[in-house]
Enzyme design. Sequence first.
Site, PDB file in Angstrom:
ATOM      1  N   HIS A  85      12.686  -2.532   2.618  1.00  0.00           N
ATOM      2  CA  HIS A  85      12.091  -1.245   2.984  1.00  0.00           C
ATOM      3  C   HIS A  85      13.011  -0.139   2.518  1.00  0.00           C
ATOM      4  CE1 HIS A  85       8.928  -3.164   5.105  1.00  0.00           C
ATOM      5  NE2 HIS A  85       9.826  -3.949   5.653  1.00  0.00           N
ATOM      6  N   ARG A 130       5.067  12.010  -3.526  1.00  0.00           N
ATOM      7  CA  ARG A 130       4.809  12.581  -2.194  1.00  0.00           C
ATOM      8  C   ARG A 130       5.999  12.251  -1.286  1.00  0.00           C
ATOM      9  NH1 ARG A 130       1.006  14.099  -4.649  1.00  0.00           N
ATOM     10  NH2 ARG A 130      -1.228  13.964  -4.264  1.00  0.00           N
ATOM     11  N   TYR A 185      11.207   9.222   0.823  1.00  0.00           N
ATOM     12  CA  TYR A 185      11.160   8.144  -0.170  1.00  0.00           C
ATOM     13  C   TYR A 185      11.810   8.494  -1.506  1.00  0.00           C
ATOM     14  CZ  TYR A 185       7.851   6.215   3.181  1.00  0.00           C
ATOM     15  OH  TYR A 185       7.264   5.734   4.323  1.00  0.00           O
ATOM     16  N   ALA A 245       2.935  -0.633   4.950  1.00  0.00           N
ATOM     17  CA  ALA A 245       2.473  -0.692   6.347  1.00  0.00           C
ATOM     18  C   ALA A 245       1.935  -2.076   6.732  1.00  0.00           C
ATOM     19  CB  ALA A 245       1.420   0.382   6.584  1.00  0.00           C
ATOM     20  N   ARG A 286      12.753   5.052  12.619  1.00  0.00           N
ATOM     21  CA  ARG A 286      11.476   5.775  12.554  1.00  0.00           C
ATOM     22  C   ARG A 286      10.606   5.407  13.769  1.00  0.00           C
ATOM     23  NH1 ARG A 286       9.112   5.359   6.645  1.00  0.00           N
ATOM     24  NH2 ARG A 286       7.859   7.094   7.477  1.00  0.00           N
ATOM     25  N   PRO A 302       0.793  -1.225   0.000  1.00  0.00           N
ATOM     26  CA  PRO A 302       0.000   0.000   0.000  1.00  0.00           C
ATOM     27  C   PRO A 302       0.828   1.278   0.000  1.00  0.00           C
ATOM     28  CG  PRO A 302      -0.151  -1.152   2.107  1.00  0.00           C
ATOM     29  CD  PRO A 302       0.504  -2.089   1.142  1.00  0.00           C
ATOM     30  N   ASN A 303       0.338   2.214  -0.786  1.00  0.00           N
ATOM     31  CA  ASN A 303       0.860   3.584  -0.904  1.00  0.00           C
ATOM     32  C   ASN A 303       2.161   3.681  -1.690  1.00  0.00           C
ATOM     33  OD1 ASN A 303      -1.214   4.966   0.555  1.00  0.00           O
ATOM     34  ND2 ASN A 303      -0.390   4.061   2.416  1.00  0.00           N
ATOM     35  N   GLU A 345      12.560  -9.318   1.932  1.00  0.00           N
ATOM     36  CA  GLU A 345      11.793  -8.141   2.380  1.00  0.00           C
ATOM     37  C   GLU A 345      12.651  -6.894   2.197  1.00  0.00           C
ATOM     38  OE1 GLU A 345      10.814  -8.523   6.528  1.00  0.00           O
ATOM     39  OE2 GLU A 345      10.020  -6.482   6.672  1.00  0.00           O
ATOM     40  N   ASN A 370       8.002  -5.394  -0.694  1.00  0.00           N
ATOM     41  CA  ASN A 370       7.893  -4.276   0.233  1.00  0.00           C
ATOM     42  C   ASN A 370       6.416  -4.192   0.588  1.00  0.00           C
ATOM     43  OD1 ASN A 370       7.730  -1.901   1.637  1.00  0.00           O
ATOM     44  ND2 ASN A 370       9.043  -0.741   0.241  1.00  0.00           N
TER      45      ASN A 370
END
Length: 139
Positions: free
Chosen positions: A98, A18, A23, A75, A105, A10-11, A96, A72
Amino acid sequence: MKKIIIINGPNLNLLGKREPEIYGTQTFDDYFGTLVEKYPNVSLTYFQSNHEGVLLDKLHEVGFDYDGIIINGGAYTHTSIAIADAIGAISTPVVEVHISNVHAREAFRHHSYFSEKCAGVIVGMGLKGYELALMGLVN
Ligand code: CA2
């Protein structure tokens, strides 16, 4: 030719559009194009969904056939026991990734349900992390 798929959750369709300070400024489509060019001997595909069930269906579809999966989970990494179960159930190795250093964070990003089911984990290396995962899976 090895078949590798990158699955983004997601996203991650917002990459390059953004929050560039976290990112970066490159869209994933652009980055994916450079990877495809750089690794002509790998059959590389890309899939993105904002929906947990759709991500599960994709893992089931490719997870006994492909040579590697780079995920990835966005969330869902921090929430989805269902995706972790799918990663544990399939035979294709999963790495995995990120983009950001999740450990630097918020505390809720420090735990991943996926990591213990994965062959490897790469965090905090920006988009380059996907290439590092690819190198790990093809070599
Ligand atoms: O660092 C990563 O790759 C993350 O998986 C990104 C997820 C976040 O929830 C994870 O904790 C760490 C968020 C993806 C959101 O992506 C955006 C990209 C551009 C603009 C806004 C969000």
